[in-house]
Motif scaffolding. Structure first.
Motif, PDB file in Angstrom:
ATOM      1  N   ASP A   1      -1.282  -1.725  10.540  1.00 20.79           N
ATOM      2  CA  ASP A   1      -1.046  -1.079   9.048  1.00 20.79           C
ATOM      3  C   ASP A   1      -2.355  -1.187   8.433  1.00 20.79           C
ATOM      4  N   GLN A   2      -1.998  -0.307   7.272  1.00 21.12           N
ATOM      5  CA  GLN A   2      -3.086  -0.140   6.244  1.00 21.12           C
ATOM      6  C   GLN A   2      -3.213  -1.542   5.710  1.00 21.12           C
ATOM      7  N   LEU A   3      -4.432  -1.982   5.268  1.00 22.05           N
ATOM      8  CA  LEU A   3      -4.263  -2.871   4.150  1.00 22.05           C
ATOM      9  C   LEU A   3      -3.669  -2.597   2.808  1.00 22.05           C
ATOM     10  N   ALA A   4      -2.872  -3.441   2.402  1.00 18.77           N
ATOM     11  CA  ALA A   4      -2.002  -3.270   1.032  1.00 18.77           C
ATOM     12  C   ALA A   4      -1.961  -4.633   0.543  1.00 18.77           C
ATOM     13  N   SER A   5      -1.500  -4.487  -0.956  1.00 24.76           N
ATOM     14  CA  SER A   5      -1.588  -5.862  -1.601  1.00 24.76           C
ATOM     15  C   SER A   5      -0.102  -6.691  -1.042  1.00 24.76           C
ATOM     16  N   LEU A   6       0.628  -5.936  -0.369  1.00 24.48           N
ATOM     17  CA  LEU A   6       1.908  -6.826  -0.230  1.00 24.48           C
ATOM     18  C   LEU A   6       1.381  -7.612   1.364  1.00 24.48           C
ATOM     19  N   ASN A   7       0.660  -7.085   2.014  1.00 23.85           N
ATOM     20  CA  ASN A   7       0.481  -7.873   3.396  1.00 23.85           C
ATOM     21  C   ASN A   7      -0.639  -8.689   3.230  1.00 23.85           C
ATOM     22  N   LEU A   8      -1.510  -8.421   2.049  1.00 24.36           N
ATOM     23  CA  LEU A   8      -2.517  -9.270   1.883  1.00 24.36           C
ATOM     24  C   LEU A   8      -1.892 -10.704   1.043  1.00 24.36           C
ATOM     25  N   ALA A   9      -1.122 -10.366   0.152  1.00 22.57           N
ATOM     26  CA  ALA A   9      -0.259 -11.515  -0.454  1.00 22.57           C
ATOM     27  C   ALA A   9       0.626 -12.281   0.641  1.00 22.57           C
ATOM     28  N   ALA A  10       1.142 -11.707   1.779  1.00 19.75           N
ATOM     29  CA  ALA A  10       1.617 -12.444   2.720  1.00 19.75           C
ATOM     30  C   ALA A  10       0.383 -13.367   3.483  1.00 19.75           C
ATOM     31  N   VAL A  11      -0.839 -12.648   3.695  1.00 22.32           N
ATOM     32  CA  VAL A  11      -1.631 -13.477   4.354  1.00 22.32           C
ATOM     33  C   VAL A  11      -2.057 -14.941   3.424  1.00 22.32           C
ATOM     34  N   LYS A  12      -2.043 -14.532   1.996  1.00 19.23           N
ATOM     35  CA  LYS A  12      -2.324 -15.665   1.116  1.00 19.23           C
ATOM     36  C   LYS A  12      -1.357 -16.878   1.251  1.00 19.23           C
ATOM     37  N   PHE A  13      -0.041 -16.186   1.252  1.00 21.40           N
ATOM     38  CA  PHE A  13       1.032 -17.133   1.673  1.00 21.40           C
ATOM     39  C   PHE A  13       0.802 -17.956   2.791  1.00 21.40           C
ATOM     40  N   VAL A  14       0.830 -17.279   3.945  1.00 19.68           N
ATOM     41  CA  VAL A  14       0.455 -18.250   5.058  1.00 19.68           C
ATOM     42  C   VAL A  14      -0.507 -19.069   4.921  1.00 19.68           C
ATOM     43  N   LYS A  15      -1.662 -18.764   4.477  1.00 26.31           N
ATOM     44  CA  LYS A  15      -2.938 -19.812   4.159  1.00 26.31           C
ATOM     45  C   LYS A  15      -2.440 -20.961   3.272  1.00 26.31           C
ATOM     46  N   ALA A  16      -1.502 -20.752   2.541  1.00 31.94           N
ATOM     47  CA  ALA A  16      -0.849 -21.731   1.782  1.00 31.94           C
ATOM     48  C   ALA A  16       0.119 -22.595   2.567  1.00 31.94           C
ATOM     49  N   LEU A  17       0.545 -22.240   3.053  1.00 29.02           N
ATOM     50  CA  LEU A  17       1.612 -22.910   4.107  1.00 29.02           C
ATOM     51  C   LEU A  17       0.927 -23.495   5.115  1.00 29.02           C
ATOM     52  N   ASP A  18       0.024 -22.995   5.843  1.00 31.54           N
ATOM     53  CA  ASP A  18      -0.719 -23.618   6.842  1.00 31.54           C
ATOM     54  C   ASP A  18      -2.199 -23.204   6.762  1.00 31.54           C
ATOM     55  N   PRO A  19      -3.023 -24.233   6.279  1.00 29.05           N
ATOM     56  CA  PRO A  19      -4.386 -23.780   6.230  1.00 29.05           C
ATOM     57  C   PRO A  19      -5.348 -23.981   7.482  1.00 29.05           C
ATOM     58  N   THR A  20      -4.538 -24.489   8.597  1.00 22.98           N
ATOM     59  CA  THR A  20      -5.083 -25.079   9.829  1.00 22.98           C
ATOM     60  C   THR A  20      -5.328 -23.979  10.754  1.00 22.98           C
ATOM     61  N   ARG A  21      -4.811 -22.743  10.799  1.00 20.81           N
ATOM     62  CA  ARG A  21      -4.683 -21.568  11.612  1.00 20.81           C
ATOM     63  C   ARG A  21      -5.209 -20.359  10.884  1.00 20.81           C
ATOM     64  N   PRO A  22      -6.323 -19.565  11.712  1.00 19.62           N
ATOM     65  CA  PRO A  22      -6.811 -18.335  11.131  1.00 19.62           C
ATOM     66  C   PRO A  22      -5.501 -17.152  11.001  1.00 19.62           C
ATOM     67  N   THR A  23      -5.787 -16.084  10.294  1.00 15.57           N
ATOM     68  CA  THR A  23      -4.839 -15.217   9.890  1.00 15.57           C
ATOM     69  C   THR A  23      -5.674 -13.821  10.453  1.00 15.57           C
ATOM     70  N   MET A  24      -4.785 -12.744  10.454  1.00 15.97           N
ATOM     71  CA  MET A  24      -5.116 -11.297  11.109  1.00 15.97           C
ATOM     72  C   MET A  24      -4.300 -10.542  10.541  1.00 15.97           C
ATOM     73  N   ILE A  25      -4.541  -9.258  10.255  1.00 13.49           N
ATOM     74  CA  ILE A  25      -3.887  -7.956  10.296  1.00 13.49           C
ATOM     75  C   ILE A  25      -4.130  -7.283  11.383  1.00 13.49           C
ATOM     76  N   PRO A  26      -3.296  -7.244  12.634  1.00 15.73           N
ATOM     77  CA  PRO A  26      -3.637  -6.419  13.629  1.00 15.73           C
ATOM     78  C   PRO A  26      -4.114  -5.114  13.399  1.00 15.73           C
ATOM     79  N   TRP A  27      -5.234  -4.496  14.136  1.00 18.06           N
ATOM     80  CA  TRP A  27      -5.750  -3.098  13.917  1.00 18.06           C
ATOM     81  C   TRP A  27      -6.918  -2.861  12.887  1.00 18.06           C
ATOM     82  N   ARG A  28      -6.850  -3.933  11.893  1.00 17.25           N
ATOM     83  CA  ARG A  28      -7.827  -4.323  10.859  1.00 17.25           C
ATOM     84  C   ARG A  28      -8.980  -4.911  11.227  1.00 17.25           C
ATOM     85  N   HIS A  29     -10.224  -4.094  11.334  1.00 16.37           N
ATOM     86  CA  HIS A  29     -11.299  -4.585  12.077  1.00 16.37           C
ATOM     87  C   HIS A  29     -12.584  -4.605  11.273  1.00 16.37           C
TER      88      HIS A  29
END
Length: 958
Positions: free
Chosen positions: A430-458
């Motif tokens: 996917d492109q980087l968008a506000s919605l998937n970045l918000a989901a990344v931040k939500f993941v980090k809030a739920l679980d700060p112990t694991r890294p995050t990624m948006i596949p294809w974004r480099h």
């Protein structure tokens, strides 16, 4: 021993499931009706009413997908015009006594894609996410004195269903477990999250636990004042899988009436066993809720002491840099669709581990919980994905925020305690968008112990909330460049595409280019298994036949023919390539010098394990002369992870090496379970060979109108001066080979067609069918050899021709050296092969080669091959295809033809007496992407000829 250990793990796994908080399974035979049209669906709209008579319904198993059961034709990649059938499910069940007054959760492991639920005619709710597990609170809606009626309407189309449509089958149904779970009604354990943190030396650890306790006691005071209540106890116990107590803690919690409280505690654990994919050590965390000293509820979580970090741009587990040797996996099987079972999960994981795979990307959604738990038990790193990928740009529409956050929440909270999960990803390509970045931040809030990624974004400028970079299907030099500058770890979630059976070129080069850098953490091959679906109905005529020929019920779409194993998990050639590229131990050299009389051979071995010392690896070695074993042995050596150790192989039995023989060492590496990691070969490069007596030389040249024969010691080579061709080679009058001619074409397979161009490949005439004319001819005789030089013009048609310059050298020992230069003038920009071919006499029954085998080899796909002495009968299927050679031998009862060719051999059992002696072959594509290196493309527009050389030796067997 391994079988007993595995059985014990599975026994415990089943036991833990049963010991979870009270629950009953609702799996079984349900009543079902399919509405193929909206009109049919309207007729069933009251199906949930208690008095509805399901006379038109039939019995089907749940879990299942209705298309796999034969109710309709499976659909690949979504529905035309967003129109699809709907399923209507009914199930009657009873609950245990005493459950009506408890808090009850109705759990669904997975429903594709929308589930609308009623109980006893009362609307419960709707869930719209096709791959996540979900629950409804159904407290007060069930009866103990009579059966309860569960009704579920499953729609395949919802506003957000395209978040769940990928390059795969789109099949509806209740396809995972359904259960009913009971707990206390007034105060209960809602969830528990366990995290582990090591000390700086990774010896001792802290186990941090967050436990949500919900309270529904009614308040006794008016207004907003908190009411007094009774305190309660929570007991935390850490145990081994065998039940041995490791640590425990008892907390008394003050009352919190009519509200929930997250209870937090921390337990120090001395020297716990680490969890890694190489050492999957698990513990059981038991959490008990006590009221007045009595246990009223128990939760059990299997956990592992495992800590992930990305500090300094390096992906580490428990402080050690780790390389992820991965594949992508869809949670499906031809016989059951997505209703996979433990048998399917176990088959996949064990086959993957046998191929040195240590990492699975769950593409592109949450897989079955049981699969994740088996990854915990057996040792597999897992990347888990939130299913909001692709979907035609929905990620840029803010009105889908609810869909994105629901999927994120349900994915993370279900599997947060599984140690095998090593990162979370949001969507796919996917492109980087506000919605998937918000989901990344939500993941980090739920679980700060694991890294995050948006596949294809480099991009290196990505927000720092995105911990990992990923680039899909780049060329090796591009991965090299990115990994050399990246300040974040790179996990390329798709980097080589195993398309069909004639592609997947460049895997070895991509893997090495990426992982040689500290930031290059690894990647995943697309895809694990061919995406096949089988139903009771024969597949539609004219569809799928190109791929599936022997099973008229199995369907594989063109875009889903991309597994390294087939749909039923039979390994393909690509499986063995992956196994070899991912091997964690191997010799760092391909050839080693040998001097007659030396006592041992020193071979450096690379240990690419992340946590395993080489002393745990058994090494079987064989010194070979052609197919003959000279010496064998078994040993092991010490060598820490990520280092090189030296293996010393005794070689006193070798003696003087014989000319014309191949000498090499086979090294077979076995893990602690006795399973082969890889077999590799090291060729011996002798300083000298045994000296043979020189033959007496007798040379005769006979010239006739249509042929020239050169005879040396009864070995005859006959040439045609009009065509420049070698007509035959014989011993005395016994013809062994004939019709030596150039070959630059064969019918391209689908991989070659994608490099050459499919339209060109289909329309181009056969370039091996030509008229010939010798333009020049010269024969020269001297004391060392007879030299024939000729230039030949080959004409296919007005637009396709090529010129070949030959030089034939016949030396005084009867050997023929063939040198050639082929300059094409053809309509195709690339050639599939370049070289010569010859016909062999029928008396030559067997073909062997010294080189790489037993599999096909191409310049950019040969990791799975092993140097050695290979072959068999000329009509053997094992000889089919391209083989990388040093020499080729054709043998009969009295004669042998030996061809020294540092190139390739082409052969097929349907034309067993033809042998292609090739200088090179076309590089393998990676799906439709061409090899980047110009040398792999065999381009015809360079103006430079293709050159080659080989030597023919005819010998009478005494």
């Amino acid at each position: 021993m391994r079988t007993k250990k595995l059985s014990f793990i599975l026994f415990l796994f089943i036991g833990f499931q049963a010991l979870a908080q009270e629950q009953i399974s609702l799996n079984g035979n349900w009543k079902f009706a399919l509405a193929k049209t909206e009109k049919e669906a309207v007729q069933l709209k009251d199906f949930f009413q208690p008095d509805f008579a399901p006379s038109s319904f039939v019995s089907i198993p749940v879990p299942s997908n209705w298309a796999v059961l034969g109710f309709e034709e499976p659909v690949y990649r979504g529905f035309e015009k967003d129109t699809a059938s709907e399923g209507f499910y009914l199930y009657d069940f009873n609950i245990p006594k005493g459950w009506a007054g408890k808090r009850l959760l109705l759990n669904f492991g997975g429903v594709w894609s929308s589930a609308e639920v009623w109980l006893n005619g009362v609307y419960v709710g709707i869930h719209e996410s096709g791959y996540t597990s979900f629950s409804f609170n159904v407290s007060g809606k069930l009866k103990e004195d009579k059966p309860n009626k569960l009704a579920v309407r499953v729609r395949q189309i919802s506003r957000e269903y395209k978040f769940d449509v990928y390059d795969d089958w789109t099949i509806g149904g209740i396809y995972r477990d359904v259960s009913l779970e009971a707990m206390p009604s007034k105060r209960w354990l809602e969830y528990a999250v366990a995290t582990t943190t090591f000390d700086p030396n990774y010896k001792e650890a802290e186990l941090a636990i967050k436990c949500m306790v919900s309270d529904k006691h009614e308040g006794s005071l008016p207004g907003n004042y908190p009411s007094p209540g009774k305190p309660y106890d929570i007991r935390f116990t850490l145990q081994t899988l065998q039940g041995e107590k490791v640590a425990h803690r008892l907390l008394t919690i003050p009352a919190h009436t009519s509200t929930s409280r997250e209870v937090q505690t921390q337990i120090h654990v001395d020297t716990p066993l680490h969890w890694t994919a190489e050492t999957p050590n698990l513990y059981v965390l038991k959490i008990e809720l006590l009221e007045n000293g009595t246990v009223v509820q128990t939760k059990r979580e299997r956990i592992g002491f495992r800590q992930i970090s990305t500090t300094g741009g390096v992906f580490r587990i428990n402080g050690q840099a780790v390389k992820l040797r991965g594949v992508n996996r869809h949670d499906e099987h031809p016989d059951v669709g997505r209703a996979t079972t433990r048998e399917h999960w176990l088959q996949d994981i064990l086959l993957m581990k046998a191929a040195n795979i240590n990492y699975i990307r769950m593409a592109h959604y949450q897989h079955a919980k049981g699969f994740v738990e088996l990854c915990d038990s057996l040792g597999m790193y897992v990347g888990e994905e939130v299913s909001i990928g692709g979907a035609g740009g929905l990620i840029s529409d803010p009105s889908y925020s609810g869909a994105a956050l629901v999927r994120t929440y349900e994915t993370v909270t279900r599997d947060i305690n599984n140690p095998s999960i090593i990162y979370w990803t949001i969507g796919n390509e996917d492109q980087l968008a506000s919605l998937n970045l918000a989901a990344v931040k939500f993941v980090k809030a739920l679980d700060p112990t694991r890294p995050t990624m948006i596949p294809w974004r480099h991009e290196t400028w990505l927000p720092k909330d995105i911990d990992l970079l990923s680039a899909h299907y780049w060329q090796p030099h591009e991965y090299d460049q990115l990994a050399s500058i990246a300040d974040r770890p790179i996990i390329t979630t798709e980097y080589t595409h195993a398309f069909g059976v004639n592609s997947m070129g460049g895997l070895d080069a991509r893997w090495k280019a990426l992982t040689k850098h500290p930031a290059g953490a690894g990647g995943a091959v697309w895809m694990w298994a061919d995406q096949g679906i089988k139903t009771p109905a024969k597949r539609p005529a004219g569809r799928y036949e190109k791929i599936v020929k022997d099973d008229e019920y199995l369907r594989i779409d063109d875009q889903g023919w991309d597994g390294i194993v087939d749909s039923y998990r039979k390994p393909t050639r690509d499986y063995w390539e992956v196994k070899a590229v991912y091997a964690q131990v191997y010799p760092t050299i391909n050839k080693i010098p040998f001097v007659t009389g030396q006592s041992s051979l020193s071979i450096p071995l690379q240990n690419d394990f992340d946590f395993t010392d080489l002393k745990a690896i058994k090494i079987e070695w064989i010194i070979k002369e052609d197919a003959k074993n000279i010496a064998t042995g078994v040993t092991s050596i010490a060598g820490p992870p990520h280092t090189v150790a030296t293996l010393n192989v005794p070689c006193e039995k070798l003696g003087m090496l014989k000319s014309g023989k191949a000498y090499y060492i086979w090294l077979r590496f076995l893990n602690e379970s006795g399973q082969e990691i890889i077999c590799k070969s090291v060729e011996l490069a002798p300083a000298s060979y045994e000296i043979r007596a020189k033959p007496e030389v007798a040379k005769i040249i006979v010239m006739q109108n249509d042929s020239i024969t050169v005879s040396v010691n009864n070995i005859n080579y006959c040439f045609n001066p009009k065509t420049g061709h070698l007509l035959s080679g014989s011993i005395e009058n016994d013809k062994l080979i004939y019709n030596l001619k150039p070959t630059i074409w064969h019918k391209p397979d689908n991989g070659e067609s994608s490099v050459i161009g499919s339209k060109i490949a289909s329309k181009l005439p056969d370039l091996n069918k030509y008229n010939t004319k010798a333009k020049t001819w010269k024969l020269q005789e001297n004391s060392d050899n007879v030299c024939v030089e000729t230039t030949v013009e080959y004409t296919v048609d007005a637009k396709n021709s090529f010129t070949v310059q030959y030089k034939y050298l016949i030396t005084m020992d009867g050997k023929l050296t063939v040198q050639y230069a082929i300059l094409p003038h053809v309509e195709t920009p690339r050639l599939p092969i370049v070289g010569m071919s010859l016909q062999t006499a029928p008396k030559l029954k067997d073909l062997h080669w010294v080189g790489l085998g037993p599999y096909d080899a191409n310049p950019n796909k040969q990791a799975a091959t092993i140097f050695g002495f290979w072959g068999g009968a000329l009509d053997s299927a094992a000889l089919d295809g391209n083989k990388a050679t040093q020499s080729i031998e054709l043998t009969g009862s009295n004669n042998k033809v030996r061809i020294a060719n540092d190139g390739y051999m082409e052969h097929h059992r349907l034309d067993p007496n033809r042998v292609g002696i090739l200088s090179t072959v076309l590089g393998k594509p990676e799906k439709g992407r061409k090899p980047f290196e110009p040398s792999l493309l065999l381009e015809t527009n360079t103006g430079q000829p293709f050159v080659g050389q080989f030597e023919i030796d005819l010998e009478a067997i005494k």
